[in-house]
Design an enzyme around this catalytic site. Structure first.
Site, PDB file in Angstrom:
ATOM      1  N   HIS A   3      45.012  31.880  33.344  1.00  0.00           N
ATOM      2  CA  HIS A   3      44.732  32.335  31.979  1.00  0.00           C
ATOM      3  C   HIS A   3      45.857  33.240  31.498  1.00  0.00           C
ATOM      4  CE1 HIS A   3      43.434  36.284  33.337  1.00  0.00           C
ATOM      5  NE2 HIS A   3      42.484  35.758  34.099  1.00  0.00           N
TER       6      HIS A   3
ATOM      7  N   HIS B 292      47.479  35.894  33.923  1.00  0.00           N
ATOM      8  CA  HIS B 292      48.451  35.361  34.888  1.00  0.00           C
ATOM      9  C   HIS B 292      49.748  34.990  34.173  1.00  0.00           C
ATOM     10  CE1 HIS B 292      44.373  33.940  36.416  1.00  0.00           C
ATOM     11  NE2 HIS B 292      44.750  34.833  37.323  1.00  0.00           N
TER      12      HIS B 292
ATOM     13  N   CYS C  88      32.865  44.114  50.969  1.00  0.00           N
ATOM     14  CA  CYS C  88      32.678  43.524  49.639  1.00  0.00           C
ATOM     15  C   CYS C  88      33.238  42.111  49.680  1.00  0.00           C
ATOM     16  CB  CYS C  88      33.380  44.353  48.560  1.00  0.00           C
ATOM     17  SG  CYS C  88      33.400  43.476  46.972  1.00  0.00           S
TER      18      CYS C  88
ATOM     19  N   CYS D 229      36.055  41.452  47.016  1.00  0.00           N
ATOM     20  CA  CYS D 229      37.401  41.943  47.363  1.00  0.00           C
ATOM     21  C   CYS D 229      37.851  41.414  48.709  1.00  0.00           C
ATOM     22  CB  CYS D 229      37.418  43.468  47.459  1.00  0.00           C
ATOM     23  SG  CYS D 229      36.912  44.301  45.965  1.00  0.00           S
TER      24      CYS D 229
ATOM     25  N   CYS E 146      30.970  48.939  45.264  1.00  0.00           N
ATOM     26  CA  CYS E 146      32.404  48.608  45.263  1.00  0.00           C
ATOM     27  C   CYS E 146      32.955  48.963  43.885  1.00  0.00           C
ATOM     28  CB  CYS E 146      32.577  47.111  45.545  1.00  0.00           C
ATOM     29  SG  CYS E 146      34.132  46.476  44.889  1.00  0.00           S
TER      30      CYS E 146
ATOM     31  N   HIS F 292      33.920  45.608  41.837  1.00  0.00           N
ATOM     32  CA  HIS F 292      32.901  44.626  41.448  1.00  0.00           C
ATOM     33  C   HIS F 292      31.557  45.238  41.071  1.00  0.00           C
ATOM     34  CE1 HIS F 292      35.922  42.206  43.563  1.00  0.00           C
ATOM     35  NE2 HIS F 292      35.549  41.275  42.710  1.00  0.00           N
TER      36      HIS F 292
ATOM     37  N   LYS G 251      38.388  43.217  29.695  1.00  0.00           N
ATOM     38  CA  LYS G 251      39.360  42.486  30.510  1.00  0.00           C
ATOM     39  C   LYS G 251      38.945  41.017  30.532  1.00  0.00           C
ATOM     40  CE  LYS G 251      41.501  42.055  34.993  1.00  0.00           C
ATOM     41  NZ  LYS G 251      41.191  41.756  36.350  1.00  0.00           N
TER      42      LYS G 251
ATOM     43  N   LYS H 246      36.708  34.985  33.735  1.00  0.00           N
ATOM     44  CA  LYS H 246      36.043  33.696  33.590  1.00  0.00           C
ATOM     45  C   LYS H 246      34.548  33.915  33.357  1.00  0.00           C
ATOM     46  CE  LYS H 246      35.311  30.191  36.664  1.00  0.00           C
ATOM     47  NZ  LYS H 246      35.599  29.426  37.857  1.00  0.00           N
TER      48      LYS H 246
HETATM   49  N1  MSP Z   1      45.773  37.000  45.120  1.00  0.00           N
HETATM   50  C1  MSP Z   1      45.844  38.341  44.650  1.00  0.00           C
HETATM   51  C2  MSP Z   1      47.257  38.825  44.626  1.00  0.00           C
HETATM   52  C3  MSP Z   1      47.962  38.757  45.925  1.00  0.00           C
HETATM   53  S1  MSP Z   1      49.615  39.250  45.759  1.00  0.00           S
HETATM   54  C4  MSP Z   1      50.212  39.242  47.292  1.00  0.00           C
HETATM   55  C5  MSP Z   1      45.257  38.426  43.256  1.00  0.00           C
HETATM   56  N2  MSP Z   1      45.230  37.307  42.555  1.00  0.00           N
HETATM   57  S2  MSP Z   1      44.668  37.165  41.061  1.00  0.00           S
HETATM   58  O1  MSP Z   1      44.639  35.746  40.770  1.00  0.00           O
HETATM   59  O2  MSP Z   1      43.450  37.861  40.903  1.00  0.00           O
HETATM   60  O3  MSP Z   1      45.769  37.763  40.161  1.00  0.00           O
HETATM   61  C6  MSP Z   1      45.772  39.107  39.750  1.00  0.00           C
HETATM   62  C7  MSP Z   1      46.943  39.276  38.832  1.00  0.00           C
HETATM   63  O4  MSP Z   1      46.853  38.376  37.708  1.00  0.00           O
HETATM   64  C8  MSP Z   1      47.043  40.639  38.187  1.00  0.00           C
HETATM   65  O5  MSP Z   1      47.608  41.599  39.029  1.00  0.00           O
HETATM   66  C9  MSP Z   1      47.911  40.300  37.006  1.00  0.00           C
HETATM   67  O6  MSP Z   1      49.203  40.074  37.426  1.00  0.00           O
HETATM   68  C10 MSP Z   1      47.294  38.996  36.550  1.00  0.00           C
HETATM   69  N3  MSP Z   1      46.137  39.228  35.690  1.00  0.00           N
HETATM   70  C11 MSP Z   1      44.912  38.673  35.830  1.00  0.00           C
HETATM   71  N4  MSP Z   1      44.120  39.088  34.791  1.00  0.00           N
HETATM   72  C12 MSP Z   1      44.813  39.896  33.977  1.00  0.00           C
HETATM   73  C13 MSP Z   1      44.579  40.481  32.722  1.00  0.00           C
HETATM   74  N5  MSP Z   1      43.436  40.383  32.077  1.00  0.00           N
HETATM   75  N6  MSP Z   1      45.599  41.141  32.136  1.00  0.00           N
HETATM   76  C14 MSP Z   1      46.843  41.212  32.690  1.00  0.00           C
HETATM   77  N7  MSP Z   1      47.092  40.645  33.872  1.00  0.00           N
HETATM   78  C15 MSP Z   1      46.082  40.125  34.624  1.00  0.00           C
HETATM   79  O7  MSP Z   1      44.894  39.513  42.867  1.00  0.00           O
END
Ligand code: MSP
Length: 660
Positions: free
Chosen positions: A18, A21, A126, A129, A143, A146, A295, A298
């Site tokens: 989304h 990312h 958790c 996490c 947690c 969550h 934030k 999904k």
């Molecule tokens: N798999 C772990 C990261 C491991 S790194 C060695 C993870 N994955 S995640 O799919 O949840 O991705 C989190 C990251 O996605 C956030 O740190 C950010 O980079 C991005 N984002 C996901 N949602 C976001 C927002 N709503 N706003 C901005 N960035 C966000 O955590």
């Protein structure tokens, strides 16, 4: 010189990509492009985090094996990035064989060094996490991520002696003030370390509970904790530790959002230290993209699909919006209204209009060839100086990940260039036959526009190339347009006289001109500005009680014939520098030089949309001045209530055709 190397988080494959990312990955792309523009080798690593409980459960819910499920979602991430204009990266998966082997080697090394031990443990687990929490870390027994009560689990596991490295991490952060940036996240990590809640890290999961992971090299009954596995992607993606890529790229930089601050600021430096490897240079932490004030997630159903949005509004306008709207480190809200507002104001009105008017004037006055400049006057020197200082600020701020501020400083230049057009009035110079002065003014504009286009390459690569191509410069979205941007700051030239430039430019079509979004984002009206011309003169301003226009007294045919009405083509259009509602139109009526006519159209038409249109106007109206600028006639409009609609001939006719 070592390469610039940065990473995005390795995204979980439990959900489709989304906007959140996409933002992190776009930032990595833009930073890599920026460093390449500075003459460095640069690339980034992104990828997918595929092991662990979360993925197993998501796969089950989807009726697939973890492998099938991970392949599908990882493929979606992989396909998305090029569609958003992203390049110069390696895409790594935690299920790649070389990564699995790398993780096992590091685990063995740290285990052999005595920093991994086996112990019976009972803790609060958790599942969201996928980690244990200590009592002190829980908030009201829940947690903190969550807001769910974790499960109390008792089992034997392997632990990484993280606590041994905490004092070293603390002093490293103190000695390197920009190790974690922006500052607020550094403060947060220091507070976390001071709170004394961090202990050793449980880095194994018994296979009795989870098999979808990397088997520990020293105990085949266990798999590795997903974070210990995923963080190592940042190194495994560089190949062997004694290889060339590792030597050139490490230590690199990381880019994450604030949700995963702790693993990156604490677990990862401790792991690196324990493995005898240098720690990264900077951890760059951004805030969340919010959608409807929350934030994106999904489960809340408020996620923004980046590809859909980019397809609807254009990849580059979408990229520009994300960089301009979010102040790196803070949260920002996404809405289509805000996106449309930025596109119309910053891109169509400011940048697009500048290109459109300057290129059409160059076509008109110099047959689309860059003119040879003559002696510069004070006003020209001011633009040249501003160009250098804006570029200097832009590059300094961009390098410090202050993207919004960097773009704002570049827009100071864009707006100043539009004002310079208005104040120098090239059409008047042309009319006076002052070709030397006209050449200097047009050269300064074209050369400064080239600088703007160069600076924008990291943010809007395709558009930057289109702008450069319009200025007769070779450009390619995949390779930096100049060898060294810093050389461009110190010298103004860079555009050779005689270069052929485009005759027209329509970089950013305005969106929803009639729409609600535009009205909401319109600047507040300037109180002192004069009433639009049409309101003072248009007879239909007088209305009968029933709303129909009042009949005016009869006039003789001679009186009607005395009004010189003609058709002309708008060659330039811009906002009046001192009156919000007025547009300054330069119109070709087939006379020796075009005329300047001021009209109260600014709230209803974007200047860029007007260039090239034929209009009808009264030419023998007494000239008058509106806020310092002369108007040499009046364009005719039909009024629907208060809204003027320009009147044009039904078919294209020669300029100067009279209306009878
Ligand atoms: N798999 C772990 C990261 C491991 S790194 C060695 C993870 N994955 S995640 O799919 O949840 O991705 C989190 C990251 O996605 C956030 O740190 C950010 O980079 C991005 N984002 C996901 N949602 C976001 C927002 N709503 N706003 C901005 N960035 C966000 O955590």
């Amino acid at each position: 010189m070592s390469d610039f190397y940065i990473t995005t988080p390795i995204y979980y494959v439990n959900a489709r990509p989304h906007l959140g990312h996409a933002y992190s990955t776009l930032v990595a792309d833009a930073l890599v492009r920026f460093h390449r523009l500075r003459g460095e080798n640069a690339f980034f690593v992104t990828g997918t985090d595929e092991h662990g409980d979360k993925i197993v459960r998501a796969a089950q819910d989807n009726g697939q094996t973890p492998r099938e499920f991970a392949d599908a979602i990882s493929g979606e991430f992989r396909r998305l990035w090029p569609e958003l204009g992203i390049g110069n990266y390696r895409f790594a998966r935690t299920t790649d064989d070389d990564h699995v082997e790398f993780v096992r080697q590091v685990l063995k090394k740290v285990h052999d060094a005595g920093d991994i031990y086996f112990a019976e443990f009972s803790g609060h687990y958790c599942y969201g996490c996928e980690r244990f929490y200590t009592e002190k870390e829980l908030e009201n027994g829940l947690c903190p991520q969550h807001l769910k009560k974790p499960e109390l689990i008792s089992e034997k596991n392997y632990f990484f002696r993280m606590s041994k490295y905490l004092p070293w991490i603390r002093s490293h952060i103190e000695e390197h003030p920009d190790f974690i940036r922006p500052e607020r996240y550094r403060t947060e990590v220091l507070a976390m370390l001071d709170a004394g809640v961090l202990e050793d890290l449980c880095i194994s999961r018994p296979k009795s509970r989870l098999t979808w992971g990397i088997e520990l090299p020293f105990d085949s009954d266990y798999v590795c904790y997903v974070w210990f596995d995923a963080l190592l992607t940042y190194l495994s993606a560089l190949g062997p530790l004694d290889g060339g890529d590792f030597k050139r790229c490490w230590p690199g930089e990381h880019l994450v959002a604030k949700d995963i601050l702790k693993p990156h600021a604490v677990f990862w430096p401790a792991m690196l230290k324990a493995a005898g490897l240098p720690v990264y240079r900077h951890l760059n932490v951004h805030g969340y993209w919010l959608s409807r004030d929350t934030k994106m997630s999904k489960s809340l159903g408020n996620v923004v699909d980046p590809l859909e949005t980019a397809k609807k509004y254009g990849i580059d306008p979408f990229r520009y919006f994300l960089f301009r709207e979010m102040h790196f480190g803070s949260d920002a809200s996404f809405s289509e209204d805000a996106l449309i507002g930025r596109i119309n104001a910053d891109l169509a009105n400011d940048l697009g209009n500048l290109f459109s008017r300057v290129l059409s004037m160059t076509a008109r006055y110099f047959s689309s060839r860059v003119p040879q400049p003559c002696r510069r006057l004070e006003a020209d020197e001011a633009v040249v100086e501003l160009c250098a200082s804006s570029m200097d600020n832009f590059t300094r701020l961009f390098g410090r990940i202050q993207f919004a501020q960097a773009l704002e400083s570049l827009w100071e230049l864009v707006r100043a260039l539009n004002k310079y057009v208005d104040s120098q009035a090239p059409w008047a110079l042309y009319k006076q036959g002052n070709m030397e002065r006209l050449a200097t003014v047009m050269y300064i504009l074209l050369a400064a526009m080239r600088k703007v286009a160069l600076c924008l390459w990291p943010v809007m690569p395709e558009t930057s190339c289109r702008m450069l191509a319009q200025l007769g410069q070779a450009a390619d979205a995949t390779a930096p347009p100049v060898a060294q941007i810093s050389d461009e700051i110190t010298s103004f030239g860079g555009l050779s006289a005689g270069t052929e430039v485009a005759a027209q430019s329509n970089l950013f079509p305005r969106i929803g001109v009639e729409g609600e979004a535009e009205k909401k984002n319109a600047k507040p009206k300037e109180k002192k500005s004069p009433k639009p011309e049409r309101e003072k003169t248009a007879p239909s301003a007088e209305k009968k009680d029933d709303g129909a226009p009042a009949a005016l007294p009869e006039i003789g045919f001679e009186a009607f014939k005395a009004v010189d009405m003609r058709v002309g083509t708008i060659v330039e259009a811009s906002k009046h520098p001192d009156a919000d509602r007025i547009l300054v139109l330069v119109i070709d009526f087939g006379e020796s030089a075009p005329r300047q006519i001021l009209s109260g159209l600014a709230e209803h038409y974007a200047p860029a949309d007007l260039v090239g249109r034929q209009v009808c106007a009264v030419l023998n109206l007494k000239t008058r001045k509106i806020r310092g600028l002369v108007s040499e006639g009046m364009v005719l409009t039909a009024l629907q209530g208060d809204r003027p609609a320009l009147i044009a001939p039904g078919a294209k006719v020669p300029n100067g055709s009279s209306i009878a």
